[in-house]
Design a protein around this motif. Structure first.
Motif, PDB file in Angstrom:
ATOM      1  N   PRO A 101      10.083  -4.195 -16.749  1.00  0.00           N
ATOM      2  CA  PRO A 101       9.499  -3.601 -15.542  1.00  0.00           C
ATOM      3  C   PRO A 101       7.972  -3.695 -15.589  1.00  0.00           C
ATOM      4  CG  PRO A 101      10.097  -1.873 -17.080  1.00  0.00           C
ATOM      5  CD  PRO A 101      10.520  -3.185 -17.705  1.00  0.00           C
ATOM      6  N   PHE A 102       7.365  -3.808 -14.434  1.00  0.00           N
ATOM      7  CA  PHE A 102       5.909  -3.868 -14.347  1.00  0.00           C
ATOM      8  C   PHE A 102       5.449  -2.815 -13.357  1.00  0.00           C
ATOM      9  CE2 PHE A 102       7.905  -7.347 -11.970  1.00  0.00           C
ATOM     10  CZ  PHE A 102       7.630  -6.969 -10.670  1.00  0.00           C
ATOM     11  N   ASP A 103       4.179  -2.449 -13.456  1.00  0.00           N
ATOM     12  CA  ASP A 103       3.670  -1.423 -12.548  1.00  0.00           C
ATOM     13  C   ASP A 103       3.080  -2.086 -11.299  1.00  0.00           C
ATOM     14  OD1 ASP A 103       0.814  -1.987 -13.030  1.00  0.00           O
ATOM     15  OD2 ASP A 103       1.166  -1.060 -14.978  1.00  0.00           O
ATOM     16  N   ILE A 104       2.863  -1.286 -10.294  1.00  0.00           N
ATOM     17  CA  ILE A 104       2.386  -1.778  -8.998  1.00  0.00           C
ATOM     18  C   ILE A 104       1.021  -2.452  -9.127  1.00  0.00           C
ATOM     19  CG2 ILE A 104       1.692  -1.093  -6.668  1.00  0.00           C
ATOM     20  CD1 ILE A 104       3.800   1.188  -6.936  1.00  0.00           C
ATOM     21  N   ALA A 105       0.126  -1.853  -9.900  1.00  0.00           N
ATOM     22  CA  ALA A 105      -1.218  -2.416 -10.050  1.00  0.00           C
ATOM     23  C   ALA A 105      -1.155  -3.812 -10.670  1.00  0.00           C
ATOM     24  CB  ALA A 105      -2.087  -1.496 -10.902  1.00  0.00           C
ATOM     25  N   THR A 106      -0.299  -3.995 -11.667  1.00  0.00           N
ATOM     26  CA  THR A 106      -0.148  -5.304 -12.309  1.00  0.00           C
ATOM     27  C   THR A 106       0.421  -6.313 -11.317  1.00  0.00           C
ATOM     28  OG1 THR A 106       0.175  -4.272 -14.464  1.00  0.00           O
ATOM     29  CG2 THR A 106       0.954  -6.544 -14.221  1.00  0.00           C
ATOM     30  N   LEU A 107       1.414  -5.907 -10.563  1.00  0.00           N
ATOM     31  CA  LEU A 107       2.001  -6.785  -9.541  1.00  0.00           C
ATOM     32  C   LEU A 107       0.939  -7.239  -8.555  1.00  0.00           C
ATOM     33  CD1 LEU A 107       4.346  -8.065  -7.878  1.00  0.00           C
ATOM     34  CD2 LEU A 107       4.555  -5.831  -6.740  1.00  0.00           C
ATOM     35  N   MET A 108       0.198  -6.313  -7.996  1.00  0.00           N
ATOM     36  CA  MET A 108      -0.792  -6.660  -6.970  1.00  0.00           C
ATOM     37  C   MET A 108      -1.919  -7.521  -7.541  1.00  0.00           C
ATOM     38  SD  MET A 108       0.507  -5.702  -4.302  1.00  0.00           S
ATOM     39  CE  MET A 108       1.918  -4.708  -3.941  1.00  0.00           C
ATOM     40  N   ARG A 109      -2.306  -7.236  -8.755  1.00  0.00           N
ATOM     41  CA  ARG A 109      -3.356  -8.041  -9.397  1.00  0.00           C
ATOM     42  C   ARG A 109      -2.865  -9.486  -9.571  1.00  0.00           C
ATOM     43  NH1 ARG A 109      -4.387  -4.634 -13.025  1.00  0.00           N
ATOM     44  NH2 ARG A 109      -2.919  -5.356 -14.578  1.00  0.00           N
ATOM     45  N   GLN A 110      -1.626  -9.665 -10.018  1.00  0.00           N
ATOM     46  CA  GLN A 110      -1.085 -11.005 -10.235  1.00  0.00           C
ATOM     47  C   GLN A 110      -0.864 -11.752  -8.909  1.00  0.00           C
ATOM     48  OE1 GLN A 110      -0.726 -12.800 -12.947  1.00  0.00           O
ATOM     49  NE2 GLN A 110      -1.512 -11.166 -14.226  1.00  0.00           N
ATOM     50  N   VAL A 111      -0.433 -11.029  -7.875  1.00  0.00           N
ATOM     51  CA  VAL A 111      -0.247 -11.645  -6.556  1.00  0.00           C
ATOM     52  C   VAL A 111      -1.594 -12.146  -6.035  1.00  0.00           C
ATOM     53  CG1 VAL A 111       0.292 -11.142  -4.130  1.00  0.00           C
ATOM     54  CG2 VAL A 111       1.877 -10.433  -5.941  1.00  0.00           C
ATOM     55  N   ARG A 112      -2.603 -11.299  -6.093  1.00  0.00           N
ATOM     56  CA  ARG A 112      -3.940 -11.702  -5.616  1.00  0.00           C
ATOM     57  C   ARG A 112      -4.494 -12.876  -6.425  1.00  0.00           C
ATOM     58  NH1 ARG A 112      -4.274  -6.203  -4.357  1.00  0.00           N
ATOM     59  NH2 ARG A 112      -5.040  -5.568  -6.393  1.00  0.00           N
ATOM     60  N   LYS A 113      -4.306 -12.819  -7.737  1.00  0.00           N
ATOM     61  CA  LYS A 113      -4.796 -13.882  -8.611  1.00  0.00           C
ATOM     62  C   LYS A 113      -4.113 -15.215  -8.286  1.00  0.00           C
ATOM     63  CE  LYS A 113      -5.430 -14.690 -13.565  1.00  0.00           C
ATOM     64  NZ  LYS A 113      -5.160 -14.140 -14.884  1.00  0.00           N
ATOM     65  N   ALA A 114      -2.802 -15.191  -8.087  1.00  0.00           N
ATOM     66  CA  ALA A 114      -2.062 -16.418  -7.761  1.00  0.00           C
ATOM     67  C   ALA A 114      -2.496 -16.980  -6.409  1.00  0.00           C
ATOM     68  CB  ALA A 114      -0.560 -16.144  -7.767  1.00  0.00           C
ATOM     69  N   LEU A 115      -2.685 -16.114  -5.422  1.00  0.00           N
ATOM     70  CA  LEU A 115      -3.119 -16.576  -4.110  1.00  0.00           C
ATOM     71  C   LEU A 115      -4.557 -17.089  -4.134  1.00  0.00           C
ATOM     72  CD1 LEU A 115      -1.431 -13.844  -1.921  1.00  0.00           C
ATOM     73  CD2 LEU A 115      -0.905 -16.294  -1.909  1.00  0.00           C
ATOM     74  N   ASP A 116      -5.424 -16.428  -4.898  1.00  0.00           N
ATOM     75  CA  ASP A 116      -6.814 -16.906  -5.039  1.00  0.00           C
ATOM     76  C   ASP A 116      -6.840 -18.294  -5.688  1.00  0.00           C
ATOM     77  OD1 ASP A 116      -7.796 -14.603  -3.909  1.00  0.00           O
ATOM     78  OD2 ASP A 116      -8.396 -13.675  -5.806  1.00  0.00           O
ATOM     79  N   ALA A 117      -6.030 -18.491  -6.706  1.00  0.00           N
ATOM     80  CA  ALA A 117      -5.978 -19.788  -7.388  1.00  0.00           C
ATOM     81  C   ALA A 117      -5.477 -20.877  -6.444  1.00  0.00           C
ATOM     82  CB  ALA A 117      -5.081 -19.698  -8.622  1.00  0.00           C
ATOM     83  N   LYS A 118      -4.536 -20.548  -5.588  1.00  0.00           N
ATOM     84  CA  LYS A 118      -4.000 -21.521  -4.618  1.00  0.00           C
ATOM     85  C   LYS A 118      -5.087 -21.946  -3.623  1.00  0.00           C
ATOM     86  CE  LYS A 118      -0.796 -21.913  -0.769  1.00  0.00           C
ATOM     87  NZ  LYS A 118      -1.748 -22.057   0.313  1.00  0.00           N
ATOM     88  N   ARG A 119      -5.925 -21.009  -3.228  1.00  0.00           N
ATOM     89  CA  ARG A 119      -6.976 -21.303  -2.257  1.00  0.00           C
ATOM     90  C   ARG A 119      -8.038 -22.257  -2.807  1.00  0.00           C
ATOM     91  NH1 ARG A 119      -7.672 -15.767  -1.872  1.00  0.00           N
ATOM     92  NH2 ARG A 119      -5.891 -14.929  -0.788  1.00  0.00           N
ATOM     93  N   ARG A 120      -8.217 -22.250  -4.119  1.00  0.00           N
ATOM     94  CA  ARG A 120      -9.254 -23.086  -4.745  1.00  0.00           C
ATOM     95  C   ARG A 120      -8.881 -24.529  -4.802  1.00  0.00           C
ATOM     96  NH1 ARG A 120      -9.404 -19.807  -9.522  1.00  0.00           N
ATOM     97  NH2 ARG A 120      -9.734 -17.781  -8.631  1.00  0.00           N
TER      98      ARG A 120
END
Length: 120
Positions: A101-120
């Protein structure tokens, strides 16, 4: 608005993740296995696929393989698994993994990081 496709065979997890991501302002599409995820991708191209690894019908590795073959221009990928993800991270060094299980903050951080990397 960015679109996240959430793929998990456990309905409770699927609904909880979808609700959390919607609250953060994402458009969310869901699928309960890899084959259904590919069908959804024909209807609406997501910016990110957040997928469980062990599922019936079409599992996470097979789904990732198909996405990479069919969507070469890039869809951000984020894996999640209840099994130890250490080996998965070694096998797929270019895909971030969340250890359930993961916490909400970790989930949101990873989602944002993955989307930021895609934009680059």
């Amino acid at each position: 608005m960015e679109t996240v496709l959430v793929v998990d065979d456990e309905q409770g997890i699927l609904e909880a993740l979808a609700d959390l991501l919607r609250e953060e302002g994402y458009r969310v599409v869901t699928a309960s296995h890899g084959r259904e995820a590919l069908e959804r991708m024909l209807e609406l191209r997501p910016d990110l696929v957040l997928t469980d690894w062990m599922m019936p019908v079409l599992d996470g590795p097979a789904l990732i393989e198909r996405i990479r073959a069919d969507y070469k221009d890039g869809v951000a990928l984020l894996g999640m698994s209840a099994v130890d993800v250490t080996n998965l991270r070694r096998q797929y060094p270019d895909i971030p993994f969340l250890q359930k299980p993961f916490d909400i903050a970790t989930l949101m951080r990873q989602v944002r990081k993955a989307l930021d990397a895609k934009r680059r």
